[in-house]
Scaffold this motif. Structure first.
Motif, PDB file in Angstrom:
ATOM      1  N   UNK A 101     123.973  58.178 174.297  1.00 42.93           N
ATOM      2  CA  UNK A 101     123.116  58.736 173.251  1.00 42.93           C
ATOM      3  C   UNK A 101     122.573  60.092 173.683  1.00 42.93           C
ATOM      4  N   UNK A 102     122.289  60.224 174.987  1.00 45.41           N
ATOM      5  CA  UNK A 102     121.897  61.526 175.542  1.00 45.41           C
ATOM      6  C   UNK A 102     122.727  61.777 176.802  1.00 45.41           C
ATOM      7  N   UNK A 103     122.988  63.040 177.140  1.00 45.39           N
ATOM      8  CA  UNK A 103     123.827  63.353 178.304  1.00 45.39           C
ATOM      9  C   UNK A 103     123.060  63.244 179.627  1.00 45.39           C
ATOM     10  N   UNK A 145      99.926  63.738 178.915  1.00 47.96           N
ATOM     11  CA  UNK A 145      99.766  62.812 177.795  1.00 47.96           C
ATOM     12  C   UNK A 145     100.587  63.286 176.597  1.00 47.96           C
ATOM     13  N   UNK A 146     100.538  64.590 176.342  1.00 47.38           N
ATOM     14  CA  UNK A 146     101.292  65.146 175.216  1.00 47.38           C
ATOM     15  C   UNK A 146     102.788  64.969 175.395  1.00 47.38           C
ATOM     16  N   UNK A 147     103.277  65.172 176.626  1.00 47.70           N
ATOM     17  CA  UNK A 147     104.709  65.024 176.909  1.00 47.70           C
ATOM     18  C   UNK A 147     105.161  63.593 176.644  1.00 47.70           C
ATOM     19  N   UNK A 148     104.367  62.620 177.118  1.00 48.12           N
ATOM     20  CA  UNK A 148     104.693  61.214 176.899  1.00 48.12           C
ATOM     21  C   UNK A 148     104.702  60.898 175.404  1.00 48.12           C
ATOM     22  N   UNK A 149     103.704  61.409 174.701  1.00 50.76           N
ATOM     23  CA  UNK A 149     103.581  61.193 173.261  1.00 50.76           C
ATOM     24  C   UNK A 149     104.817  61.725 172.527  1.00 50.76           C
ATOM     25  N   UNK A 150     105.249  62.934 172.868  1.00 53.15           N
ATOM     26  CA  UNK A 150     106.394  63.553 172.189  1.00 53.15           C
ATOM     27  C   UNK A 150     107.686  62.802 172.511  1.00 53.15           C
ATOM     28  N   UNK A 151     107.859  62.387 173.767  1.00 53.16           N
ATOM     29  CA  UNK A 151     109.054  61.625 174.130  1.00 53.16           C
ATOM     30  C   UNK A 151     109.093  60.284 173.401  1.00 53.16           C
ATOM     31  N   UNK A 152     107.920  59.667 173.250  1.00 53.08           N
ATOM     32  CA  UNK A 152     107.873  58.385 172.540  1.00 53.08           C
ATOM     33  C   UNK A 152     108.216  58.553 171.060  1.00 53.08           C
ATOM     34  N   UNK A 153     108.068  59.758 170.533  1.00 52.51           N
ATOM     35  CA  UNK A 153     108.530  60.042 169.171  1.00 52.51           C
ATOM     36  C   UNK A 153     110.023  60.355 169.172  1.00 52.51           C
ATOM     37  N   UNK A 154     110.491  61.029 170.216  1.00 53.69           N
ATOM     38  CA  UNK A 154     111.903  61.413 170.287  1.00 53.69           C
ATOM     39  C   UNK A 154     112.822  60.192 170.347  1.00 53.69           C
ATOM     40  N   UNK A 155     112.437  59.187 171.136  1.00 51.85           N
ATOM     41  CA  UNK A 155     113.323  58.047 171.370  1.00 51.85           C
ATOM     42  C   UNK A 155     113.684  57.281 170.093  1.00 51.85           C
ATOM     43  N   UNK A 188     115.559  66.389 164.075  1.00 55.30           N
ATOM     44  CA  UNK A 188     114.200  65.994 164.470  1.00 55.30           C
ATOM     45  C   UNK A 188     114.229  65.394 165.874  1.00 55.30           C
ATOM     46  N   UNK A 189     115.210  64.516 166.114  1.00 56.58           N
ATOM     47  CA  UNK A 189     115.329  63.863 167.423  1.00 56.58           C
ATOM     48  C   UNK A 189     115.559  64.880 168.525  1.00 56.58           C
ATOM     49  N   UNK A 190     116.470  65.831 168.293  1.00 59.57           N
ATOM     50  CA  UNK A 190     116.772  66.822 169.322  1.00 59.57           C
ATOM     51  C   UNK A 190     115.582  67.741 169.578  1.00 59.57           C
ATOM     52  N   UNK A 191     114.871  68.097 168.517  1.00 58.68           N
ATOM     53  CA  UNK A 191     113.697  68.957 168.680  1.00 58.68           C
ATOM     54  C   UNK A 191     112.630  68.260 169.519  1.00 58.68           C
ATOM     55  N   UNK A 192     112.343  66.985 169.189  1.00 59.62           N
ATOM     56  CA  UNK A 192     111.352  66.234 169.954  1.00 59.62           C
ATOM     57  C   UNK A 192     111.809  66.029 171.397  1.00 59.62           C
ATOM     58  N   UNK A 193     113.111  65.781 171.594  1.00 56.97           N
ATOM     59  CA  UNK A 193     113.624  65.539 172.939  1.00 56.97           C
ATOM     60  C   UNK A 193     113.496  66.781 173.810  1.00 56.97           C
ATOM     61  N   UNK A 194     113.864  67.942 173.266  1.00 59.66           N
ATOM     62  CA  UNK A 194     113.762  69.195 174.028  1.00 59.66           C
ATOM     63  C   UNK A 194     112.302  69.504 174.333  1.00 59.66           C
ATOM     64  N   UNK A 195     111.462  69.445 173.305  1.00 58.53           N
ATOM     65  CA  UNK A 195     110.047  69.738 173.466  1.00 58.53           C
ATOM     66  C   UNK A 195     109.401  68.770 174.462  1.00 58.53           C
ATOM     67  N   UNK A 196     109.623  67.476 174.271  1.00 60.09           N
ATOM     68  CA  UNK A 196     109.050  66.472 175.162  1.00 60.09           C
ATOM     69  C   UNK A 196     109.583  66.578 176.572  1.00 60.09           C
TER      70      UNK A 196
END
Length: 197
Positions: free
Chosen positions: A100-102, A138-148, A167-175
């Motif tokens: 799902x991710x590299x 905390x923000x990084x964890x929050x964003x990753x939990x949205x990305x997954x 949306x998934x890729x944007x959250x994943x990169x940002x997180x």
């Protein structure tokens, strides 16, 4: 960075485990192997997604309840980040196995966890508490939990998958960037604390 505080009189670990926020954290921890099994065994992505969303909601709720009910505890301070990290690591490993991710996305995030684990051990040997959690962390964890969850939705060629993909890729990169950056900040905290000695 602070030194490890003198022990205070507080309820036993067993009594702390039975307050509402810590029960939610324990429930989240118990969900990690179930989540992995759902993703890697029967590949029930819908149920895995539901469990991931439940984990994110209880992560937010246990912190709120701990403050509202005045049930903040040392055990809770250990369980909450432990559950977050386990979900992140479990999700990364499962997503890597499922393609799902590299690997080049997974490696920096797992390496960040390994470096922080070493920092915590070194700090404890020096008599210091673990690095204080930052808003960036905390923000990084929050964003990753949205990305997954969005990454799970990208599987297949349905309309939902097409909409979820950017949306998934944007959250994943940002997180991911925030997660690595917050890890670097924790390392800086640890180095400053050790140098202050």
């Amino acid at each position: 960075m602070t030194t490890v505080p003198e022990p205070k009189t507080e309820p036993s670990l067993l009594r702390q485990a039975f307050n509402v926020p810590n029960l939610l954290s324990l429930l989240r921890l118990a969900g990690v192997p179930v989540f992995l099994w759902l993703l890697l065994g029967p590949k029930e992505d819908g149920w895995a997604l539901a469990l991931l969303v439940f984990s994110a909601l209880t992560d937010w709720l246990d912190g709120k309840l701990a403050r509202w009910l005045d049930q903040m505890s040392r055990l809770g301070q250990l369980l909450d980040p432990a559950a977050d990290r386990l979900y992140i690591l479990a999700t990364l490993v499962a997503f890597l196995i499922r393609d799902i991710i590299p690997w080049w996305v997974v490696v920096p995030l797992v390496l960040r966890e390994a470096v922080l684990a070493v920092c915590v051990l070194v700090l404890r040997r020096g008599g210091f508490a673990p690095p204080e959690v930052t808003y960036i962390g905390k923000g990084a964890t929050f964003v990753l939990m949205y990305a997954f969850p969005f990454l799970l939705l990208t599987q297949g060629s349905s309309t939902v998958a097409v909409v979820a993909r950017p949306i998934a890729y944007a959250f994943m990169v940002w997180g991911g960037v925030l997660y690595v950056w917050s890890g670097a900040l924790y390392v800086v905290q640890a180095v400053r604390a050790l140098r202050s000695r």
